[in-house]
Design a protein around this motif. Structure first.
Motif, PDB file in Angstrom:
ATOM      1  N   TRP A  81       1.441  -0.508   9.208  1.00 21.65           N
ATOM      2  CA  TRP A  81       0.229  -0.673  10.015  1.00 21.65           C
ATOM      3  C   TRP A  81      -0.955  -1.098   9.151  1.00 21.65           C
ATOM      4  O   TRP A  81      -1.682  -2.045   9.492  1.00 21.65           O
ATOM      5  CB  TRP A  81      -0.114   0.636  10.757  1.00 21.65           C
ATOM      6  CG  TRP A  81      -1.235   0.445  11.734  1.00 21.65           C
ATOM      7  CD1 TRP A  81      -1.135   0.130  13.057  1.00 21.65           C
ATOM      8  CD2 TRP A  81      -2.640   0.551  11.454  1.00 21.65           C
ATOM      9  NE1 TRP A  81      -2.385   0.022  13.623  1.00 21.65           N
ATOM     10  CE2 TRP A  81      -3.328   0.279  12.665  1.00 21.65           C
ATOM     11  CE3 TRP A  81      -3.381   0.848  10.319  1.00 21.65           C
ATOM     12  CZ2 TRP A  81      -4.726   0.289  12.758  1.00 21.65           C
ATOM     13  CZ3 TRP A  81      -4.779   0.851  10.406  1.00 21.65           C
ATOM     14  CH2 TRP A  81      -5.436   0.584  11.614  1.00 21.65           C
ATOM     15  N   TYR A  82      -1.159  -0.418   8.035  1.00 20.01           N
ATOM     16  CA  TYR A  82      -2.305  -0.743   7.181  1.00 20.01           C
ATOM     17  C   TYR A  82      -2.140  -2.114   6.528  1.00 20.01           C
ATOM     18  O   TYR A  82      -3.121  -2.856   6.379  1.00 20.01           O
ATOM     19  CB  TYR A  82      -2.499   0.344   6.124  1.00 20.01           C
ATOM     20  CG  TYR A  82      -3.165   1.583   6.678  1.00 20.01           C
ATOM     21  CD1 TYR A  82      -4.529   1.629   6.886  1.00 20.01           C
ATOM     22  CD2 TYR A  82      -2.415   2.708   7.005  1.00 20.01           C
ATOM     23  CE1 TYR A  82      -5.148   2.753   7.410  1.00 20.01           C
ATOM     24  CE2 TYR A  82      -3.012   3.843   7.530  1.00 20.01           C
ATOM     25  CZ  TYR A  82      -4.382   3.863   7.732  1.00 20.01           C
ATOM     26  OH  TYR A  82      -4.988   4.984   8.261  1.00 20.01           O
ATOM     27  N   ALA A  83      -0.926  -2.469   6.131  1.00 27.69           N
ATOM     28  CA  ALA A  83      -0.709  -3.777   5.526  1.00 27.69           C
ATOM     29  C   ALA A  83      -0.984  -4.903   6.517  1.00 27.69           C
ATOM     30  O   ALA A  83      -1.473  -5.975   6.138  1.00 27.69           O
ATOM     31  CB  ALA A  83       0.720  -3.893   4.997  1.00 27.69           C
ATOM     32  N   GLU A  84      -0.681  -4.678   7.790  1.00 31.29           N
ATOM     33  CA  GLU A  84      -0.928  -5.694   8.808  1.00 31.29           C
ATOM     34  C   GLU A  84      -2.381  -5.709   9.264  1.00 31.29           C
ATOM     35  O   GLU A  84      -2.881  -6.735   9.734  1.00 31.29           O
ATOM     36  CB  GLU A  84      -0.018  -5.456  10.013  1.00 31.29           C
ATOM     37  CG  GLU A  84       1.460  -5.713   9.725  1.00 31.29           C
ATOM     38  CD  GLU A  84       2.341  -5.371  10.908  1.00 31.29           C
ATOM     39  OE1 GLU A  84       1.828  -4.771  11.880  1.00 31.29           O
ATOM     40  OE2 GLU A  84       3.552  -5.686  10.859  1.00 31.29           O
ATOM     41  N   SER A  85      -3.093  -4.580   9.129  1.00 32.71           N
ATOM     42  CA  SER A  85      -4.454  -4.476   9.641  1.00 32.71           C
ATOM     43  C   SER A  85      -5.513  -4.818   8.596  1.00 32.71           C
ATOM     44  O   SER A  85      -6.533  -5.438   8.910  1.00 32.71           O
ATOM     45  CB  SER A  85      -4.704  -3.056  10.175  1.00 32.71           C
ATOM     46  OG  SER A  85      -3.809  -2.745  11.224  1.00 32.71           O
ATOM     47  N   ILE A  86      -5.287  -4.415   7.353  1.00 33.41           N
ATOM     48  CA  ILE A  86      -6.253  -4.678   6.286  1.00 33.41           C
ATOM     49  C   ILE A  86      -6.236  -6.167   5.959  1.00 33.41           C
ATOM     50  O   ILE A  86      -5.167  -6.766   5.853  1.00 33.41           O
ATOM     51  CB  ILE A  86      -5.911  -3.843   5.039  1.00 33.41           C
ATOM     52  CG1 ILE A  86      -6.062  -2.345   5.353  1.00 33.41           C
ATOM     53  CG2 ILE A  86      -6.790  -4.217   3.853  1.00 33.41           C
ATOM     54  CD1 ILE A  86      -5.602  -1.436   4.237  1.00 33.41           C
ATOM     55  N   PRO A  87      -7.392  -6.788   5.800  1.00 35.39           N
ATOM     56  CA  PRO A  87      -7.424  -8.233   5.548  1.00 35.39           C
ATOM     57  C   PRO A  87      -6.864  -8.603   4.183  1.00 35.39           C
ATOM     58  O   PRO A  87      -6.903  -7.822   3.228  1.00 35.39           O
ATOM     59  CB  PRO A  87      -8.925  -8.569   5.636  1.00 35.39           C
ATOM     60  CG  PRO A  87      -9.627  -7.282   5.331  1.00 35.39           C
ATOM     61  CD  PRO A  87      -8.754  -6.205   5.893  1.00 35.39           C
ATOM     62  N   PHE A  88      -6.323  -9.825   4.103  1.00 34.19           N
ATOM     63  CA  PHE A  88      -5.836 -10.390   2.850  1.00 34.19           C
ATOM     64  C   PHE A  88      -7.023 -10.646   1.922  1.00 34.19           C
ATOM     65  O   PHE A  88      -8.086 -11.066   2.374  1.00 34.19           O
ATOM     66  CB  PHE A  88      -5.106 -11.700   3.154  1.00 34.19           C
ATOM     67  CG  PHE A  88      -4.661 -12.455   1.931  1.00 34.19           C
ATOM     68  CD1 PHE A  88      -3.448 -12.166   1.337  1.00 34.19           C
ATOM     69  CD2 PHE A  88      -5.459 -13.450   1.375  1.00 34.19           C
ATOM     70  CE1 PHE A  88      -3.032 -12.867   0.218  1.00 34.19           C
ATOM     71  CE2 PHE A  88      -5.051 -14.142   0.254  1.00 34.19           C
ATOM     72  CZ  PHE A  88      -3.838 -13.853  -0.318  1.00 34.19           C
ATOM     73  N   PRO A  89      -6.899 -10.407   0.628  1.00 34.98           N
ATOM     74  CA  PRO A  89      -5.718  -9.958  -0.121  1.00 34.98           C
ATOM     75  C   PRO A  89      -5.688  -8.452  -0.361  1.00 34.98           C
ATOM     76  O   PRO A  89      -4.849  -7.967  -1.099  1.00 34.98           O
ATOM     77  CB  PRO A  89      -5.885 -10.703  -1.443  1.00 34.98           C
ATOM     78  CG  PRO A  89      -7.368 -10.706  -1.656  1.00 34.98           C
ATOM     79  CD  PRO A  89      -7.982 -10.847  -0.281  1.00 34.98           C
ATOM     80  N   LEU A  90      -6.632  -7.716   0.249  1.00 34.80           N
ATOM     81  CA  LEU A  90      -6.697  -6.271   0.008  1.00 34.80           C
ATOM     82  C   LEU A  90      -5.454  -5.555   0.506  1.00 34.80           C
ATOM     83  O   LEU A  90      -5.124  -4.468   0.024  1.00 34.80           O
ATOM     84  CB  LEU A  90      -7.938  -5.688   0.685  1.00 34.80           C
ATOM     85  CG  LEU A  90      -9.291  -6.239   0.223  1.00 34.80           C
ATOM     86  CD1 LEU A  90     -10.421  -5.574   0.997  1.00 34.80           C
ATOM     87  CD2 LEU A  90      -9.480  -6.030  -1.266  1.00 34.80           C
ATOM     88  N   ASN A  91      -4.767  -6.143   1.492  1.00 41.21           N
ATOM     89  CA  ASN A  91      -3.589  -5.466   2.048  1.00 41.21           C
ATOM     90  C   ASN A  91      -2.432  -5.396   1.056  1.00 41.21           C
ATOM     91  O   ASN A  91      -1.447  -4.714   1.307  1.00 41.21           O
ATOM     92  CB  ASN A  91      -3.133  -6.168   3.328  1.00 41.21           C
ATOM     93  CG  ASN A  91      -2.804  -7.638   3.114  1.00 41.21           C
ATOM     94  OD1 ASN A  91      -3.182  -8.223   2.107  1.00 41.21           O
ATOM     95  ND2 ASN A  91      -2.109  -8.237   4.062  1.00 41.21           N
ATOM     96  N   PHE A  92      -2.559  -6.079  -0.105  1.00 45.66           N
ATOM     97  CA  PHE A  92      -1.510  -6.003  -1.113  1.00 45.66           C
ATOM     98  C   PHE A  92      -1.577  -4.713  -1.922  1.00 45.66           C
ATOM     99  O   PHE A  92      -0.563  -4.266  -2.452  1.00 45.66           O
ATOM    100  CB  PHE A  92      -1.594  -7.207  -2.063  1.00 45.66           C
ATOM    101  CG  PHE A  92      -0.966  -8.451  -1.508  1.00 45.66           C
ATOM    102  CD1 PHE A  92       0.398  -8.663  -1.607  1.00 45.66           C
ATOM    103  CD2 PHE A  92      -1.729  -9.396  -0.855  1.00 45.66           C
ATOM    104  CE1 PHE A  92       0.987  -9.811  -1.085  1.00 45.66           C
ATOM    105  CE2 PHE A  92      -1.159 -10.535  -0.329  1.00 45.66           C
ATOM    106  CZ  PHE A  92       0.203 -10.747  -0.435  1.00 45.66           C
TER     107      PHE A  92
END
Length: 320
Positions: A126-137
């Motif tokens: 959920w967080y990887a899909e919701s947090i904007p790129f590139p922070l979701n890495f």
């Protein structure tokens, strides 16, 4: 005219106004007390004035970051959901909040952030899909470490040696806590009668998240669903206080069922923060690629820059 207080919190999902326990507690208390907050529901903690969520921006006291400090500030501003409580009820509030933190919260942390199946298939996803790129890495992994540390502070270091035994103990304590809450609520609308108080905000934030999340491993969730009065309690609060809560930036006051329009200047340095986020993420990814050997830089006697550039381009093509 005084500037409105602004609350920054995680956005909602699964039918909840926020997916975070602390953010949900503050939002719920604000609705109960009628505090006129301007709410910014975001998926990037770096957009918060404190760098963490929840955060309350005030005109008098600057930025307040901790849940109990935010609620205390709202009380001082005469938005007090506990105004009619007796001294005994005030003492009961402290006792039950302590019970939640000692018995139920550790199990929630384990359920969402430690349980491998839930973490991989639900929380991190959920967080990887919701947090904007590139922070979701890298933000989900950092949050994972923060929750492990939070559990360590609550339970000590002994749990690392026998995680299986810890899990049994956590879930046993949590089930006892849920059963006790069910007995205490009985057939009442709220825990102190017909009007909600701060205790209801704390309890609801813990129960609703567990009830509504789509968990693949849901032993504790199934126990909660077997307690009908607690489930009805959560559904009732959602329908009474958050039925219209679908906007990303809106008023918390339950007196108006029409959400305010989003402001185009929600973040005064939005462009700067976007560029900074991208730069930090790019550096992190390049550093990871170099350290892991995915990308290598070749050195030669002549034409170093060209050789290095060619190597990087070739490796990038291989990775795609």
């Amino acid at each position: 005219m005084a500037a409105p207080m602004e609350l920054y919190c995680w956005k909602g999902d699964w039918g909840l106004p926020s997916v975070d326990v602390d953010c949900l507690a503050v939002l719920t208390y604000a609705r109960f007390s009628g505090a006129p907050l301007k709410v910014h529901k975001i998926t990037n903690p770096w957009k918060s004035p404190s760098g963490s969520l929840p955060a309350l921006r005030t005109e008098e006291n600057g930025v307040i970051s901790q849940t109990h400090l935010i609620i205390t500030h709202l009380r001082k501003q005469k938005y007090n959901a506990d105004y009619d409580l007796s001294a005994r009820q005030g003492a009961d509030t402290l006792a039950f909040v302590s019970l939640l933190e000692e018995k139920l919260l550790p199990a929630l942390i384990h359920t969402f952030w430690i349980d491998a199946k839930n973490y991989v298939e639900h929380t991190r996803k959920w967080y990887a899909e919701s947090i904007p790129f590139p922070l979701n890495f890298f933000l989900p992994n950092r949050m994972h470490r923060q929750h492990i540390e939070r559990l360590r502070l609550i339970r000590g270091d002994a749990w690392i040696e026998d995680e299986g035994e810890l899990e049994k103990e956590l879930y046993r304590d949590a089930q006892e806590c849920l059963s006790l809450l069910s007995q205490r609520l009985g057939t009442q609308k709220f825990f102190f009668g017909d009007s909600p108080a701060s205790l209801d905000a704390y309890i609801f934030s813990h129960l609703a998240l567990l009830l509504k999340a789509k968990l693949p491993s849901s032993k504790l969730q199934q126990h909660l669903k077997s307690l009908d009065n607690l489930c009805n309690y959560c559904v009732s609060i959602l329908s009474m206080y958050f039925a219209w809560d679908t906007g990303a930036s809106q008023s918390t006051s339950p007196k108006s069922a029409r959400p305010e329009p989003q402001d185009s200047d929600e973040e005064p340095h939005k462009r700067r923060n976007q560029i900074l986020s991208m730069a930090v993420g790019l550096v992190a990814m390049i550093g990871y690629a170099l350290l892991s050997g995915i990308v290598s830089i070749q050195r030669g006697v002549t034409g170093n820059a060209v050789s290095g550039q060619t190597s990087l381009e070739d490796d990038d093509e291989d990775c795609t």
